[in-house]
Design an enzyme around this catalytic site. Structure first.
Site: not given
Ligand code: NAP
Length: 503
Positions: A244, A263, A300
């Site tokens: 984010g 978020e 979240c």
């Molecule tokens: P994420 O890593 O934040 O990824 C969410 C989206 O953003 C995916 O489509 C991802 O694509 C993309 N993305 C990730 N890094 C990016 C970057 N540097 N530049 C551009 N796009 C990027 O979340 P996640 O895959 O759902 O889960 C990973 C971790 O996030 C979880 O283990 C958790 O800690 C946290 N999370 C928290 C919440 C919450 O509500 N608190 C919700 C979901 C996840 P790719 O996957 O294709 O890289």
């Protein structure tokens, strides 16, 4: 009923293939191949959204409301197939997917009702005062207008309600903004069938193809090129703080910066006040265990932090430990998330001053509840303890005095929610905590648990950074539509020139 994904991207009304591909990693069943979009498809989708905005942005609310309702109907027409592929890809139980589908269609219908009533328009009118001295006043009318194409990132943890046809998409479409979705690679087939439902609604309602596009693909490049595309005017995102923040920075660094409504998660502190613990400590512990482990803690709003008076902590920990140890290991959404959960628990366990109250070994995509204790002093000395561990982990912080409880509240970073458990005798302490907590969180609860976010007019799902980047906004509830609108004042416009919603 099963759905077999075709693995293509929806661009301007056509399902297109791409040369690159990726393989899904479902919780059960065989993996499947999906196209991975590149910059060329981002360009086509964003240009089509910009073209569609010329007409979609001018549609009267009745047309957009009917469109939102048509999406809900198309989702319902695919109900069983959505649940089947959703459970297969995510490992979430059938009842959860069914409930989430109801939430998604309910949200679309609520937004339709809301815009039909004009609730989002914030109409203001200062009639002309031609005889006012020393200067006459012109006729002034304010209305909220859509901002343009919006990029939406599907969330891994809500494959329906916060993904392809989820809250951000529904809010943007309700506002009059075309949407380009980047589906989450953890549930690509679920994203695809939801995109099929929206596509069918676009056709039924005779809207331009670019009103909704859907791209898939893993890796940072796709998301980065999407938020940097000049046609995109705002971004809706739910996910990790790291991703984010990276996307937020990209949005701010554009030649023309755009708002990034991210978020990004929280630890959602619960303050358990002394009289409440004396009256019903065991019941609060058992309710907390349920909330903490709901959806394998992948919410979240998961209440990962409890603050309690030290002399009451022993009995509360025992009750929470008992309730948590009765909950069997469950499957997490992805293998990396399960690994990140275990690493997060290890990090907490190794922090000086932390005591382990419950830890059940788990492997692969499984996670079991974990519980730790720490003194308020050690919690404040080690800021890493306030970082989110995504999954069913609880940390009990023991405060020696009421003043120390207030101090903990003051040191908290921004949160989505903050909860007080109290009885009448706790009101003086609650009055000290409330002014601190309302500065920290978007939603303050009493005698409840923050998981289960109502989709309603008065809901706020946001909060100070790092919980969200949604300054003054919410990503759930009808107020979320406002993120994709901006006020325009019409001065002395003749009736026939005003937008239809203003006449
Ligand atoms: P994420 O890593 O934040 O990824 C969410 C989206 O953003 C995916 O489509 C991802 O694509 C993309 N993305 C990730 N890094 C990016 C970057 N540097 N530049 C551009 N796009 C990027 O979340 P996640 O895959 O759902 O889960 C990973 C971790 O996030 C979880 O283990 C958790 O800690 C946290 N999370 C928290 C919440 C919450 O509500 N608190 C919700 C979901 C996840 P790719 O996957 O294709 O890289």
């Amino acid at each position: 009923m099963t759905y077999t994904p075709h693995g293509r991207h929806l661009i301007a009304g056509d399902w297109l293939s791409s040369a690159a591909s990726f393989t899904s990693d479902p919780a059960t069943g065989p993996a499947q191949i999906f196209g991975a979009a590149g910059a060329d498809l981002v360009e086509s989708a964003c240009r089509a959204a910009e073209t569609a905005f010329e007409s979609y942005g001018q549609t009267p609310v009745a047309i957009r409301a009917a469109f939102l309702e048509a999406i809900a109907e198309e989702i319902e027409a695919r109900a069983e197939a959505i649940t089947e592929i959703g459970t297969r890809e995510t490992g979430l139980p059938v009842a959860r997917l069914q409930g989430e589908r109801g939430r998604t269609t309910g949200q679309l219908r609520l937004f339709a009702e809301h815009i039909r009533a004009g609730g989002h328009l914030d109409l203001r009118h200062d009639p002309a005062l031609p005889d006012r001295a020393p200067l006459p006043r012109p006729d002034l009318r304010l209305i909220q207008r859509p901002i343009g194409p919006v990029a939406v990132f599907g969330a891994s943890n809500f494959p329906l309600a916060f993904s392809t046809a989820g809250g951000d998409t529904a809010a943007a479409l309700a506002a009059g903004c075309p949407v380009v979705v980047k589906g989450h690679p953890a549930h690509p087939g679920t994203g695809e069938i939801m995109a099929e439902a929206i596509h069918a609604a676009v056709l039924r309602c005779g809207l331009p193809g670019g009103t909704f596009s859907f791209l898939q693909g893993p890796g940072a490049d796709l998301g980065a090129s999407l938020v940097c595309h000049p046609a995109i005017r705002a971004v809706g995102f739910t996910g990790s703080l790291a991703a984010g923040r990276a996307l937020f920075d990209l949005c701010a660094a554009r030649p023309e910066p755009i708002p990034f409504f991210g978020e990004l998660g929280a630890i959602n502190p619960m303050f358990l006040l002394p009289a409440a613990i004396s009256a019903r400590g065991a019941a609060i512990a058992s309710g907390w265990a349920g909330s903490l482990t709901m959806g394998v803690g992948q919410f979240c709003t998961n209440p990962g932090l409890v603050v309690i008076r030290a002399d009451q902590a022993e009995a509360f920990t025992a009750a929470a430990r008992k309730a948590l140890s009765e909950i069997a290991p469950q499957t997490m959404l992805t293998a990396p998330m399960a690994a990140a959960f275990r690493a997060g628990c290890d990090r907490v366990a190794l922090t000086p001053g932390v005591t382990e109250a419950l830890r059940i070994p788990c492997a692969d995509r499984q996670a079991a509840p974990a519980l730790f204790r720490v003194s308020a002093g050690d919690w404040q000395t080690h800021p890493g303890l306030s970082h989110e561990v995504f999954g069913p982990m609880g940390l009990i912080v023991e405060a020696e005095t009421e003043a120390e409880m207030v101090q903990i509240a003051q040191t908290l970073a921004g949160q989505l929610t903050a909860t007080l458990h109290l009885e009448d005798a706790d009101l003086p302490l609650a009055r000290r905590l409330l002014p601190v907590l309302e500065r920290k969180a978007g939603r303050v609860l009493v005698n409840g648990f923050p998981t289960g976010v109502e989709v309603a007019d008065a809901m706020v799902h946001g909060g100070p950074y790092p919980a969200s980047t949604n300054f003054g906004a919410t990503s759930v509830g009808t107020l979320s539509i406002r993120r994709f609108l901006r006020p325009v004042c019409y001065q002395n416009l003749p009736e026939g020139l005003l937008p239809e919603d203003l006449r």
